[in-house]
Design a protein around this motif. Structure first.
Motif, mmCIF file in Angstrom:
data_model
loop_
_atom_site.group_PDB
_atom_site.id
_atom_site.type_symbol
_atom_site.label_atom_id
_atom_site.label_comp_id
_atom_site.label_asym_id
_atom_site.label_seq_id
_atom_site.Cartn_x
_atom_site.Cartn_y
_atom_site.Cartn_z
ATOM 1 N N UNK A 67 -7.570 -11.895 -17.535
ATOM 2 C CA UNK A 67 -8.466 -12.724 -16.216
ATOM 3 C C UNK A 67 -9.886 -12.050 -16.394
ATOM 4 N N UNK A 68 -10.757 -13.444 -16.377
ATOM 5 C CA UNK A 68 -12.344 -13.197 -16.547
ATOM 6 C C UNK A 68 -13.055 -13.841 -14.787
ATOM 7 N N UNK A 69 -13.478 -12.620 -13.847
ATOM 8 C CA UNK A 69 -13.690 -13.045 -12.922
ATOM 9 C C UNK A 69 -14.904 -13.045 -12.890
ATOM 10 N N UNK A 70 -15.412 -13.659 -12.301
ATOM 11 C CA UNK A 70 -17.505 -14.562 -11.307
ATOM 12 C C UNK A 70 -17.194 -13.971 -10.471
ATOM 13 N N UNK A 71 -18.013 -12.516 -9.824
ATOM 14 C CA UNK A 71 -18.393 -11.906 -8.044
ATOM 15 C C UNK A 71 -19.796 -13.729 -8.221
ATOM 16 N N UNK A 72 -20.178 -13.182 -6.346
ATOM 17 C CA UNK A 72 -21.127 -14.345 -6.145
ATOM 18 C C UNK A 72 -22.804 -14.084 -6.514
ATOM 19 N N UNK A 73 -22.669 -13.288 -6.850
ATOM 20 C CA UNK A 73 -23.866 -12.526 -7.790
ATOM 21 C C UNK A 73 -24.263 -12.996 -9.411
ATOM 22 N N UNK A 74 -22.653 -13.229 -9.533
ATOM 23 C CA UNK A 74 -22.940 -14.056 -11.556
ATOM 24 C C UNK A 74 -22.700 -13.198 -11.898
ATOM 25 N N UNK A 75 -21.831 -12.294 -11.468
ATOM 26 C CA UNK A 75 -21.525 -10.998 -12.621
ATOM 27 C C UNK A 75 -19.869 -11.408 -12.855
ATOM 28 N N UNK A 76 -20.234 -10.504 -14.355
ATOM 29 C CA UNK A 76 -18.350 -11.015 -15.328
ATOM 30 C C UNK A 76 -17.696 -9.447 -14.717
ATOM 31 N N UNK A 77 -17.001 -9.630 -14.623
ATOM 32 C CA UNK A 77 -15.696 -8.995 -14.483
ATOM 33 C C UNK A 77 -14.782 -9.211 -15.804
ATOM 34 N N UNK A 78 -13.901 -8.267 -16.557
ATOM 35 C CA UNK A 78 -13.747 -8.329 -17.610
ATOM 36 C C UNK A 78 -11.880 -7.863 -16.552
ATOM 37 N N UNK A 79 -10.635 -8.450 -17.202
ATOM 38 C CA UNK A 79 -9.031 -8.191 -16.219
ATOM 39 C C UNK A 79 -8.424 -8.070 -17.027
ATOM 40 N N UNK A 80 -7.819 -7.160 -18.380
ATOM 41 C CA UNK A 80 -6.683 -6.843 -18.891
ATOM 42 C C UNK A 80 -5.034 -6.641 -18.424
ATOM 43 N N UNK A 81 -4.407 -7.326 -17.590
ATOM 44 C CA UNK A 81 -3.240 -6.956 -17.300
ATOM 45 C C UNK A 81 -3.896 -6.154 -15.512
ATOM 46 N N UNK A 82 -3.313 -5.040 -15.263
ATOM 47 C CA UNK A 82 -4.298 -3.848 -14.103
ATOM 48 C C UNK A 82 -5.538 -3.236 -14.127
#
Length: 148
Positions: A67-82
């Protein structure tokens, strides 16, 4: 005295039942422990997801989701499993996803975009995920609130 030695001794019948009360007590204690700790185990990035009605995505139970998340500031976060990552640049996300997908047969990636992030940020992310080898990209949403 003679009668005492002659009395037939009563044999105790072996008990064939197990007392399950201690097992029930242990089970209830474990249930309470898991109920208290389960909410603490969920980690992630705070993202306000857009609300829409959709069917749930069918996922393989054996494969950890990417899962790749994009927060309201446009920052990217990579989530693999937990496991969630720190904020990273778009090209860094592409490189990490390409490494993960090179080791998997399933090329599906989920995108969790904040409701207030610019549409172009999510589209650029999806283009980079395709360039990294993602064969399927799903968008994660929240179910709509009926109170609105």
């Amino acid at each position: 005295m003679k009668g005492m030695g002659m009395m037939p001794q009563q044999r105790r019948k072996p008990m064939s039942e197990i007392n399950v009360v201690p097992y029930i007590d242990v089970m209830l204690v474990l249930l309470v422990i898991f109920m208290v700790t389960a909410p603490m185990l969920t980690q992630g990035v705070k993202v306000d997801l857009p609300e829409t009605t959709s069917d749930p995505i069918q996922q393989d139970k054996d494969v950890e989701s990417i899962t790749v998340s994009v927060d309201s500031n446009g920052a990217y976060y990579l989530e693999v499993g937990d496991d969630a990552s720190e904020p990273m640049a778009l090209d860094e996300v592409r490189n990490q996803v390409a490494k993960i997908l090179s080791q998997r047969s399933n090329g599906e990636v989920l995108v969790r975009g904040d409701e207030y992030v610019d549409y172009g940020v999510v589209v650029r992310l999806m283009a980079e995920l395709q360039a990294a080898g993602a064969t399927g990209i799903g968008l994660i949403t929240d179910a709509p609130n009926d109170n609105q």
